[in-house]
Scaffold this active site. Structure first.
Site, PDB file in Angstrom:
ATOM      1  N   GLU A  18       0.869  -1.164   0.000  1.00 35.22           N
ATOM      2  CA  GLU A  18       0.000   0.000   0.000  1.00 35.22           C
ATOM      3  C   GLU A  18       0.916   1.226   0.000  1.00 35.22           C
ATOM      4  OE1 GLU A  18      -2.717   0.352   3.305  1.00 35.22           O
ATOM      5  OE2 GLU A  18      -3.494   2.255   2.525  1.00 35.22           O
ATOM      6  N   LYS A  20       4.205   0.536   9.576  1.00 40.34           N
ATOM      7  CA  LYS A  20       4.221   1.799   8.834  1.00 40.34           C
ATOM      8  C   LYS A  20       3.584   2.925   9.634  1.00 40.34           C
ATOM      9  CE  LYS A  20       3.051   0.086   4.727  1.00 40.34           C
ATOM     10  NZ  LYS A  20       2.578   0.092   3.335  1.00 40.34           N
ATOM     11  N   ARG A  69       5.371 -12.844   9.539  1.00 36.85           N
ATOM     12  CA  ARG A  69       6.030 -11.587   9.214  1.00 36.85           C
ATOM     13  C   ARG A  69       7.348 -11.482   9.978  1.00 36.85           C
ATOM     14  NH1 ARG A  69       2.386  -7.520   9.316  1.00 36.85           N
ATOM     15  NH2 ARG A  69       3.860  -5.869   9.700  1.00 36.85           N
TER      16      ARG A  69
HETATM   17  P1  ATP Z   1       1.862  -1.978   8.232  1.00 29.48           P
HETATM   18  O1  ATP Z   1       3.316  -1.944   8.576  1.00 29.48           O
HETATM   19  O2  ATP Z   1       1.219  -0.661   8.389  1.00 29.48           O
HETATM   20  O3  ATP Z   1       1.110  -3.129   8.837  1.00 29.48           O
HETATM   21  P2  ATP Z   1       1.548  -3.488   5.861  1.00 29.48           P
HETATM   22  O4  ATP Z   1       2.370  -4.564   6.378  1.00 29.48           O
HETATM   23  O5  ATP Z   1       0.114  -3.721   5.759  1.00 29.48           O
HETATM   24  O6  ATP Z   1       1.832  -2.191   6.684  1.00 29.48           O
HETATM   25  P3  ATP Z   1       1.725  -3.366   3.031  1.00 29.48           P
HETATM   26  O7  ATP Z   1       2.160  -2.248   2.181  1.00 29.48           O
HETATM   27  O8  ATP Z   1       0.310  -3.791   2.939  1.00 29.48           O
HETATM   28  O9  ATP Z   1       2.124  -2.968   4.500  1.00 29.48           O
HETATM   29  O10 ATP Z   1       2.669  -4.616   2.834  1.00 29.48           O
HETATM   30  C1  ATP Z   1       2.956  -5.152   1.585  1.00 29.48           C
HETATM   31  C2  ATP Z   1       3.322  -6.591   1.738  1.00 29.48           C
HETATM   32  O11 ATP Z   1       4.435  -6.741   2.597  1.00 29.48           O
HETATM   33  C3  ATP Z   1       2.179  -7.380   2.348  1.00 29.48           C
HETATM   34  O12 ATP Z   1       2.022  -8.571   1.609  1.00 29.48           O
HETATM   35  C4  ATP Z   1       2.634  -7.651   3.731  1.00 29.48           C
HETATM   36  O13 ATP Z   1       2.125  -8.862   4.198  1.00 29.48           O
HETATM   37  C5  ATP Z   1       4.160  -7.686   3.593  1.00 29.48           C
HETATM   38  N1  ATP Z   1       4.785  -7.295   4.843  1.00 29.48           N
HETATM   39  C6  ATP Z   1       4.564  -6.179   5.551  1.00 29.48           C
HETATM   40  N2  ATP Z   1       5.263  -6.184   6.698  1.00 29.48           N
HETATM   41  C7  ATP Z   1       5.958  -7.330   6.718  1.00 29.48           C
HETATM   42  C8  ATP Z   1       6.883  -7.932   7.641  1.00 29.48           C
HETATM   43  N3  ATP Z   1       7.214  -7.341   8.781  1.00 29.48           N
HETATM   44  N4  ATP Z   1       7.399  -9.141   7.329  1.00 29.48           N
HETATM   45  C9  ATP Z   1       7.072  -9.740   6.177  1.00 29.48           C
HETATM   46  N5  ATP Z   1       6.228  -9.242   5.267  1.00 29.48           N
HETATM   47  C10 ATP Z   1       5.661  -8.055   5.527  1.00 29.48           C
HETATM   48 MG    MG Z   2      -1.351  -4.044   4.355  1.00 29.25          MG
END
Ligand code: ATP
Ligand code: MG
Length: 560
Positions: free
Chosen positions: A39, A275, A265
Site C-alpha cells: 500500500e 508503517k 512476518r
Molecule cells: P503496516 O506496517 O502498516 O502493517 P503493511 O504490512 O500492511 O503495513 P503493506 O504495504 O500492505 O504494509 O505490505 C505489503 C506486503 O508486505 C504485504 O504482503 C505484507 O504482508 C508484507 N509485509 C509487511 N510487513 C511485513 C513484515 N514485517 N514481514 C514480512 N512481510 C511483511
Molecule cells: Mg497491508
C-alpha cells in the site's frame, strides 16, 4: 548475485516453495505468478524485504513472474512519493517486476461492476448504519452479530443507493456496501464485511473520479484473479481473511482462481516494523526523514551504507515459516559485516583527532606511504598516503597516565603507525583545562614500512593521517533507534534511544575520499564501515557509520 549468496533450491526450501513445487509437478500450473502488493502509504521497511525476496525470489526460481501491484485503495493516506520510493527500493534490492507496475485502481471499474453483480444476486446490500453501530452489531468472538435493519433491502433499492453513492450524492461515512454472508459466522470476517465506503478524496491516479473506494478484502483477491496470480502470499494476520478471500473468488465471475498462503512476518529486536509507527517517527520529528539512517526502511538502510546483498542474505538466512518469531537484530548486523568485510575497500580516518608533531622529521618534507586497499583481495591494489612532520591520531589511542595493559601511545612508549614508522611519545602539550592538544613524538627512520631492522617489537599498530594532506569530515555515528529489545508500538516514543545519533564534526579522512562521489561503503581501519551521505557538499563531506567492526552492541546487551 554475489558469491556470499548461495541460491540452491535445496537451501531455500520452505513450505511455500514445497507447495509450488508440488503444484508444478501435478500439472496444476505451468507458470507460477506471484505479486508484491504494497500500500503506497509509507516507505518500505526491512519486513517488506522479506516479502519481496519471497515473491520475487519464487518468480526467479520457478517458471513464472512476479507483479508489483500497488494496493491503492485508500487515497486518504496514499501519496505519489510513496509510489516512487517503493519502485526505487524494490529495484535497489535487485528485483524486477514483470512489465509495468499494476495498481488496484486500474481495476476499480471491474470491481465496481462485480459489486453491482453481487447486489443483483442478493449477495450485497447498502447499509445506512453508522460506523459505530456496524462495529457494535458485528458481535464478538463469543457472541454472534446482529443483522442490520437495512439487510433486507430489495436489489433494486440497493442498486439505486449504490449508484448514488458512486455518483457522490452522500457524505463520507453515510453508507457502506456490505457483502451479505452471515452475521452469526464464527469467523468475524464473514459477518457481512464492508466492500465499499464513501470517501470524497483526491486519488493519486484516479483523481476525483471515485467517491467510493473498495476495501482491501474486496479489492485484493479480485486483483489477484485479474492478474492470474496463482499463489497470493501474505502475512499471517490475513489467515482469518482467507475464507472471505475464497468466498469472493467463488461467487464472482473472476478470470482465474488464485489461492492465498500465509507466512510469518519479520519482527526484529530493537526495531518497530509498522508503517503507522514509522510514519509517526517522521511526522513527529524523532528522525529527520524516511531515509534517516536509523530507520529500518530500505531507504534508511541504503543511506546508512548497507549493500543490497547483505539484505538478501539476511532474509535468506531467516527463512520462511508459519510461526511468528522475533529475529535478533544481531543477525542483520552479522550479514552486513560479512558482506562489507568482503566488498569494502580499506581506508583510514581519524574520528576524534589529536595532533602529533614528529620532532625529528624534517620541516617541509613529505613522503608517500603505500597502503593496501583490501587485505583479502590484492587485485584491489594500493594507494599512496602522505606522511610528514604533522599528523593526526585518535584521541583515545593516547593516554598520559596509562593503566598496565594500555599498549597504545603514552609518554615514553613506542607504537607502530600503520604502513609507516614506529613513533615514540616524548612530550605532551595541554591547554589551560588540562586537555591534551598536541603530542610531541620522534620517529625511527629505520622502521619504514612498519618493521624494525633490530627486531624490536611494539604492541600496538595505530591508524593515522597526515595533518595537511587529510580532509575534514563530519561523521555521524548511529546506534539503535530504540533502547528496548521489544519497543512498545503503542507508546514507542518512551522507548526511543536518546543516544541514537552522535555527530563528530572534526573528523579527518584521507584526501581521496573527499574527492570522489562514491556511494560505496568503505572500511576505516579499526573503526568500522562508513559511507558518504547525501548531505555532503563540495565544502563539507558528511559520512555515515554503517556499522562498527565488532559486535560491541551484542556484548553490551550480554552484560546487562
Ligand atoms: P503496516 O506496517 O502498516 O502493517 P503493511 O504490512 O500492511 O503495513 P503493506 O504495504 O500492505 O504494509 O505490505 C505489503 C506486503 O508486505 C504485504 O504482503 C505484507 O504482508 C508484507 N509485509 C509487511 N510487513 C511485513 C513484515 N514485517 N514481514 C514480512 N512481510 C511483511
Ligand atoms: Mg497491508
Amino acid at each position: 548475485m554475489t558469491t556470499t549468496e548461495s541460491a540452491t533450491a535445496e537451501e531455500r526450501r520452505d513450505f511455500i516453495r514445497d507447495i509450488i513445487t508440488a503444484d508444478l509437478a501435478s500439472g496444476k500450473y505451468k507458470e507460477i505468478v506471484t505479486r508484491f502488493p504494497p500500500e503506497p502509504n509509507g516507505y518500505l521497511h526491512i519486513g517488506h524485504a522479506k516479502s519481496i525476496a519471497l515473491n520475487f525470489g519464487i518468480a526467479q526460481e520457478f517458471p513464472g513472474h512476479c507483479n508489483l501491484r500497488f494496493d491503492d485503495t485508500n487515497p486518504a493516506k496514499e501519496e505519489q512519493e510513496y509510489i516512487d520510493s517503493i519502485q526505487a527500493d524494490v529495484n535497489w534490492l535487485g528485483y524486477k517486476w514483470a512489465g509495468e507496475p499494476f495498481f488496484a485502481s486500474d481495476y476499480f471499474d471491474r470491481l465496481y461492476e462485480w459489486a453491482e453483480e453481487l447486489i443483483q444476486r442478493g449477495l450485497a446490500y447498502v447499509d445506512d448504519q453508522s460506523q459505530h453501530d456496524i462495529r457494535v452489531n458485528r458481535g464478538t468472538l463469543t457472541e454472534p452479530g446482529k443483522n442490520s435493519p437495512f439487510r433486507d433491502r430489495s436489489a433494486a433499492e440497493n442498486l439505486d443507493l449504490f449508484r448514488r453513492m458512486k455518483a457522490g450524492e452522500f457524505p463520507n461515512g453515510a453508507r457502506v456496501l456490505r457483502a451479505k454472508i452471515d452475521m452469526a459466522a464464527g469467523n468475524i470476517n464473514l459477518r457481512d464485511p464492508v466492500l465499499y465506503r464513501i470517501l470524497h478524496a483526491h486519488h493519486p491516479r484516479t483523481g476525483t473520479k471515485w467517491s467510493i473506494y473498495p476495501s482491501y478484502d474486496y479489492a485484493h483477491g479480485q486483483s489477484d484473479a485479474i492478474e492470474g496470480v496463482t499463489h497470493s502470499i501474505c502475512t499471517l494476520e490475513f489467515e482469518d481473511h482467507r475464507p472471505l478471500y475464497d468466498w469472493f473468488i467463488e461467487k464472482l465471475p473472476v478470470p482465474s482462481k488464485p489461492h492465498q498462503y500465509e507466512f510469518a512476518r519479520l519482527n526484529l529486536t530493537y526495531t518497530v516494523l509498522s508503517k503507522r509507527v514509522l510514519t509517526q517517527l517522521v511526522r513527529d520529528g524523532h528522525v529527520a526523514s524516511w531515509d534517516d539512517p536509523r530507520m529500518p526502511t530500505i531507504a534508511g538502510l541504503k543511506r546508512r551504507g548497507v549493500p543490497p546483498p547483505a539484505i538478501r542474505e539476511f532474509v535468506k538466512r531467516i527463512g520462511v515459516a508459519k510461526a511468528n518469531s522475533v529475529v535478533d537484530c544481531g543477525m542483520l548486523e552479522f550479514c552486513i559485516r560479512e558482506e562489507l568485510n568482503r566488498s569494502a575497500l580499506r581506508r583510514m580516518a581519524v574520528l576524534r583527532p589529536v595532533k602529533v608533531v614528529i620532532e625529528n622529521y624534517p620541516e617541509g618534507q613529505v613522503e608517500e606511504i603505500e597502503a593496501i586497499n583490501h587485505p583479502d583481495n590484492l587485485d584491489a591494489g594500493t594507494r599512496k598516503i602522505a606522511f610528514g612532520r604533522e599528523l593526526y591520531i585518535e584521541q583515545d589511542d593516547f593516554m598520559e597516565n596509562p593503566p598496565k595493559k594500555f599498549f597504545r601511545l603514552s609518554p615514553g612508549n613506542e607504537v607502530r603507525l600503520r604502513y609507516a614508522y614506529f613513533i615514540k611519545c616524548t612530550g605532551v602539550v595541554t591547554n589551560a583545562a588540562g586537555e591534551v592538544t598536541e603530542l610531541r613524538c620522534t620517529y625511527d627512520p629505520a622502521t619504514k614500512g612498519g618493521n624494525a631492522p633490530d627486531g624490536r617489537k611494539v604492541k600496538a599498530t595505530m591508524h593515522w593521517l597526515p595533518a595537511a594532506q587529510s580532509r575534514p569530515a563530519e561523521i555521524r555515528i548511529y546506534d539503535q533507534l530504540f533502547a528496548k529489545p521489544s519497543p512498545d508500538a503503542a507508546n514507542f516514543a518512551a522507548d526511543l534511544n536518546p543516544q541514537s545519533l552522535e555527530i563528530l564534526k572534526d573528523a579527518r579522512v584521507e584526501a581521496a575520499i573527499a574527492e570522489t562521489n562514491s556511494s560505496e561503503a568503505m572500511q576505516f581501519e579499526r573503526q568500522g564501515y562508513f559511507v558518504r551521505d547525501k548531505d555532503s557538499t563540495p565544502e563539507r563531506l558528511v559520512l555515515n557509520r554503517t556499522i562498527g567492526l565488532r559486535d560491541t552492541f551484542a556484548k553490551e546487551v550480554g552484560k546487562t
